[in-house]
Design a protein around this motif. Structure first.
Motif, short mmCIF file in Angstrom:
data_model
loop_
_atom_site.label_atom_id
_atom_site.label_comp_id
_atom_site.label_asym_id
_atom_site.label_seq_id
_atom_site.Cartn_x
_atom_site.Cartn_y
_atom_site.Cartn_z
N PRO A 3 -44.71 -14.30 -10.25
CA PRO A 3 -45.40 -15.44 -10.63
C PRO A 3 -44.85 -16.38 -12.01
O PRO A 3 -45.16 -17.43 -12.22
N ASP A 4 -44.00 -15.42 -12.63
CA ASP A 4 -43.45 -16.09 -13.63
C ASP A 4 -42.39 -16.78 -13.71
O ASP A 4 -41.66 -17.80 -14.60
N ARG A 5 -41.49 -16.71 -12.70
CA ARG A 5 -40.40 -17.69 -12.24
C ARG A 5 -40.71 -19.11 -11.90
O ARG A 5 -41.65 -19.35 -11.60
N VAL A 6 -39.66 -19.67 -12.13
CA VAL A 6 -39.77 -21.34 -11.77
C VAL A 6 -38.93 -21.54 -10.70
O VAL A 6 -37.77 -21.28 -10.70
N TYR A 7 -39.47 -22.09 -9.68
CA TYR A 7 -38.69 -22.33 -8.38
C TYR A 7 -38.53 -23.88 -8.26
O TYR A 7 -39.39 -24.66 -8.84
N LEU A 8 -37.51 -23.98 -7.64
CA LEU A 8 -37.02 -25.63 -7.44
C LEU A 8 -37.33 -25.80 -6.19
O LEU A 8 -36.59 -24.96 -5.33
N ALA A 9 -37.96 -26.40 -5.42
CA ALA A 9 -38.21 -26.58 -4.15
C ALA A 9 -38.70 -28.18 -3.81
O ALA A 9 -39.14 -28.78 -4.69
N GLN A 10 -38.27 -28.48 -2.48
CA GLN A 10 -38.62 -29.75 -1.93
C GLN A 10 -40.19 -29.73 -1.53
O GLN A 10 -40.57 -29.00 -0.86
N THR A 11 -40.81 -30.51 -2.24
CA THR A 11 -42.45 -30.46 -2.10
C THR A 11 -42.60 -31.90 -1.16
O THR A 11 -41.87 -32.32 -0.71
N GLU A 12 -43.80 -31.93 -0.91
CA GLU A 12 -44.13 -33.10 0.13
C GLU A 12 -43.81 -34.55 -0.43
O GLU A 12 -43.82 -35.46 0.28
N ALA A 112 -31.79 -30.17 -12.44
CA ALA A 112 -32.77 -29.14 -11.64
C ALA A 112 -32.49 -28.09 -11.16
O ALA A 112 -32.85 -26.89 -11.56
N ILE A 113 -31.13 -27.79 -10.81
CA ILE A 113 -30.64 -26.58 -10.23
C ILE A 113 -30.25 -25.69 -11.51
O ILE A 113 -30.53 -24.47 -11.65
N GLU A 114 -29.96 -26.23 -12.66
CA GLU A 114 -29.39 -25.51 -13.83
C GLU A 114 -30.59 -24.89 -14.22
O GLU A 114 -30.72 -23.87 -14.79
N LYS A 115 -31.86 -25.62 -14.48
CA LYS A 115 -33.09 -24.93 -14.96
C LYS A 115 -33.85 -24.18 -14.24
O LYS A 115 -34.72 -23.44 -14.80
N ALA A 116 -34.07 -24.18 -12.92
CA ALA A 116 -34.75 -23.45 -12.04
C ALA A 116 -34.14 -21.89 -11.75
O ALA A 116 -33.01 -21.78 -12.13
N ASP A 117 -35.12 -21.01 -11.87
CA ASP A 117 -34.76 -19.49 -11.99
C ASP A 117 -34.32 -19.38 -10.52
O ASP A 117 -33.31 -18.43 -9.96
N ILE A 118 -35.07 -19.87 -9.46
CA ILE A 118 -34.77 -19.77 -7.94
C ILE A 118 -34.80 -21.05 -7.22
O ILE A 118 -35.82 -21.83 -7.61
N VAL A 119 -33.65 -21.38 -6.68
CA VAL A 119 -33.61 -22.63 -5.93
C VAL A 119 -33.69 -22.41 -4.62
O VAL A 119 -33.33 -21.53 -3.81
N VAL A 120 -34.73 -23.04 -3.81
CA VAL A 120 -35.28 -23.07 -2.48
C VAL A 120 -34.65 -24.07 -1.81
O VAL A 120 -34.99 -25.40 -1.75
N PHE A 121 -33.56 -23.91 -0.94
CA PHE A 121 -32.92 -25.03 0.06
C PHE A 121 -33.60 -25.18 1.12
O PHE A 121 -34.13 -24.41 1.89
#
Length: 146
Positions: A3-12, A112-121
């Motif tokens: 829960p402490d990680r920052v995810y980059l994802a495509q939201t709606e 965005a990719i640099e700052k996120a802990d995990i990237v969800v493609f």
């Protein structure tokens, strides 16, 4: 999922940072700590754990798409119904959500990719769409904020 990680994802609506840690999101975006974030929840049942929905607005909230509601308790929550984003959010059940750009600027995929802990493609990639509508709910009235 941590829960402490920052995810980059495509939201709606846009490519966004998601996390259950609001301080981590504020740090990434260089945002004042007091400024609240929108919350995304995976179901109406999860919504009920955070706030009580005024009776007048129950059907409206259940049917709304790409709409955030600010509740009398001070929280702004959006129930996600997008079939692409929902499977990811179900793993977290809820998260704070913000656009993946520096505060006040446009979308920059490299930032965005640099700052996120995990990237969800996803197969759609990352894109910006118009932001969600925001309505402030009272016991009986509703007011459009965005």
């Amino acid at each position: 999922m941590n829960p402490d990680r920052v995810y980059l994802a495509q939201t709606e609506t846009t490519a966004g940072f998601l996390s259950q840690n609001a301080e981590a999101l504020a740090t990434i975006k260089n945002r004042p700590n007091g400024k609240p974030f929108l919350m995304s929840v995976d179901s109406l049942q999860t919504l009920r754990t955070f706030t009580r929905v005024p009776k007048e607005h129950k059907n409206r909230i259940r049917r709304a798409k790409k709409t955030t509601f600010a509740y009398p308790c001070g929280l702004a929550i959006r129930v996600i119904q997008d079939t692409d984003h929902l499977p990811f959010l179900r793993k977290l059940t809820w998260s704070y959500s913000t656009s993946s750009n520096p505060s006040g600027k446009g979308f920059d995929e490299a930032f965005a990719i640099e700052k996120a802990d995990i990237v969800v493609f996803t197969c759609k990639g990352f894109f910006e769409d118009k932001p969600s509508k925001i309505f402030k709910l009272g016991k009986h009235k509703m007011r459009k904020l965005r």
